[in-house]
Design a protein around this motif. Structure first.
Motif, PDB file in Angstrom:
ATOM      1  N   GLY A  75     -16.722 -19.942  18.991  1.00 59.35           N
ATOM      2  CA  GLY A  75     -15.625 -19.847  18.037  1.00 59.35           C
ATOM      3  C   GLY A  75     -15.908 -18.925  16.877  1.00 59.35           C
ATOM      4  O   GLY A  75     -16.977 -18.332  16.772  1.00 59.35           O
ATOM      5  N   ALA A  76     -14.917 -18.828  15.992  1.00 64.85           N
ATOM      6  CA  ALA A  76     -15.029 -17.975  14.817  1.00 64.85           C
ATOM      7  C   ALA A  76     -14.049 -18.453  13.759  1.00 64.85           C
ATOM      8  O   ALA A  76     -12.997 -19.005  14.082  1.00 64.85           O
ATOM      9  CB  ALA A  76     -14.733 -16.527  15.183  1.00 64.85           C
ATOM     10  N   LEU A  77     -14.411 -18.270  12.504  1.00 66.27           N
ATOM     11  CA  LEU A  77     -13.505 -18.547  11.395  1.00 66.27           C
ATOM     12  C   LEU A  77     -12.751 -17.259  11.088  1.00 66.27           C
ATOM     13  O   LEU A  77     -13.359 -16.229  10.822  1.00 66.27           O
ATOM     14  CB  LEU A  77     -14.289 -19.002  10.166  1.00 66.27           C
ATOM     15  CG  LEU A  77     -15.055 -20.304  10.315  1.00 66.27           C
ATOM     16  CD1 LEU A  77     -15.884 -20.569   9.066  1.00 66.27           C
ATOM     17  CD2 LEU A  77     -14.117 -21.455  10.582  1.00 66.27           C
ATOM     18  N   ILE A  78     -11.431 -17.343  11.109  1.00 62.38           N
ATOM     19  CA  ILE A  78     -10.602 -16.152  10.987  1.00 62.38           C
ATOM     20  C   ILE A  78      -9.603 -16.345   9.859  1.00 62.38           C
ATOM     21  O   ILE A  78      -9.113 -17.443   9.631  1.00 62.38           O
ATOM     22  CB  ILE A  78      -9.863 -15.884  12.317  1.00 62.38           C
ATOM     23  CG1 ILE A  78     -10.878 -15.679  13.438  1.00 62.38           C
ATOM     24  CG2 ILE A  78      -8.938 -14.698  12.213  1.00 62.38           C
ATOM     25  CD1 ILE A  78     -10.276 -15.651  14.811  1.00 62.38           C
ATOM     26  N   GLY A  79      -9.286 -15.257   9.162  1.00 55.92           N
ATOM     27  CA  GLY A  79      -8.248 -15.279   8.143  1.00 55.92           C
ATOM     28  C   GLY A  79      -8.651 -16.050   6.905  1.00 55.92           C
ATOM     29  O   GLY A  79      -9.781 -15.980   6.440  1.00 55.92           O
ATOM     30  N   ALA A 133      -6.713 -11.024   6.156  1.00 53.49           N
ATOM     31  CA  ALA A 133      -6.659 -12.076   7.174  1.00 53.49           C
ATOM     32  C   ALA A 133      -6.270 -11.497   8.531  1.00 53.49           C
ATOM     33  O   ALA A 133      -6.864 -11.843   9.561  1.00 53.49           O
ATOM     34  CB  ALA A 133      -5.669 -13.163   6.753  1.00 53.49           C
ATOM     35  N   MET A 134      -5.291 -10.594   8.525  1.00 52.91           N
ATOM     36  CA  MET A 134      -4.866  -9.973   9.778  1.00 52.91           C
ATOM     37  C   MET A 134      -5.981  -9.121  10.377  1.00 52.91           C
ATOM     38  O   MET A 134      -6.217  -9.151  11.589  1.00 52.91           O
ATOM     39  CB  MET A 134      -3.605  -9.132   9.550  1.00 52.91           C
ATOM     40  CG  MET A 134      -2.383  -9.985   9.284  1.00 52.91           C
ATOM     41  SD  MET A 134      -0.903  -9.041   8.845  1.00 52.91           S
ATOM     42  CE  MET A 134      -0.707  -7.956  10.213  1.00 52.91           C
ATOM     43  N   LYS A 135      -6.671  -8.369   9.535  1.00 52.22           N
ATOM     44  CA  LYS A 135      -7.754  -7.522  10.033  1.00 52.22           C
ATOM     45  C   LYS A 135      -8.886  -8.380  10.594  1.00 52.22           C
ATOM     46  O   LYS A 135      -9.509  -8.008  11.600  1.00 52.22           O
ATOM     47  CB  LYS A 135      -8.263  -6.604   8.918  1.00 52.22           C
ATOM     48  CG  LYS A 135      -9.398  -5.692   9.340  1.00 52.22           C
ATOM     49  CD  LYS A 135      -8.992  -4.721  10.443  1.00 52.22           C
ATOM     50  CE  LYS A 135     -10.133  -3.775  10.764  1.00 52.22           C
ATOM     51  NZ  LYS A 135      -9.807  -2.855  11.843  1.00 52.22           N
ATOM     52  N   SER A 136      -9.161  -9.528   9.978  1.00 47.92           N
ATOM     53  CA  SER A 136     -10.216 -10.392  10.509  1.00 47.92           C
ATOM     54  C   SER A 136      -9.849 -10.876  11.912  1.00 47.92           C
ATOM     55  O   SER A 136     -10.714 -10.977  12.786  1.00 47.92           O
ATOM     56  CB  SER A 136     -10.487 -11.571   9.573  1.00 47.92           C
ATOM     57  OG  SER A 136      -9.436 -12.507   9.596  1.00 47.92           O
ATOM     58  N   GLY A 137      -8.575 -11.149  12.143  1.00 51.20           N
ATOM     59  CA  GLY A 137      -8.117 -11.520  13.483  1.00 51.20           C
ATOM     60  C   GLY A 137      -8.251 -10.379  14.470  1.00 51.20           C
ATOM     61  O   GLY A 137      -8.613 -10.579  15.629  1.00 51.20           O
TER      62      GLY A 137
END
Length: 108
Positions: free
Chosen positions: A25-29, A46-50
């Protein structure tokens, strides 16, 4: 007419970024703390992290396919890949323009 509005900001930034990638998993946004508090803006980060997470997932799946990763039984079709190791995501996020922006505003 009297109105009251409040907005809760999930403040984060460079110095409070957790290790965002882990196995499976990953923490996003906003969950990853990508808000630029100095600008009170965070949707773009947040969008770029996704997008960075999606790139890492695509690379990992392609690599697993090329290596012929063993599949374990499970899921609806009877096949399931083992959890992806997303530790590369953290480094990629910090090296992207998101990391640069958060680093520049780190002591706000």
């Amino acid at each position: 007419c009297l109105q009251y509005g409040a907005r809760t900001l999930v403040e984060g930034g460079w110095q409070s970024l957790p290790f965002s990638g882990f196995e499976g998993g990953a923490l996003i946004g906003c969950a990853a703390g990508t808000l630029n508090a100095a600008r009170i803006k965070g949707v773009h980060t947040a969008m770029k992290s996704g997008m960075v997470a999606a790139e890492v997932v695509a690379e990992k799946l392609k690599l697993a396919e090329e290596e012929g990763a063993p599949e374990s039984e499970g899921g609806e079709d009877g096949l399931e890949l083992p959890p992806l190791d997303m530790t590369d995501y953290d480094e990629r996020l910090r090296k992207s323009w998101v990391g640069e922006e958060l680093y520049a505003a780190r002591n706000f």
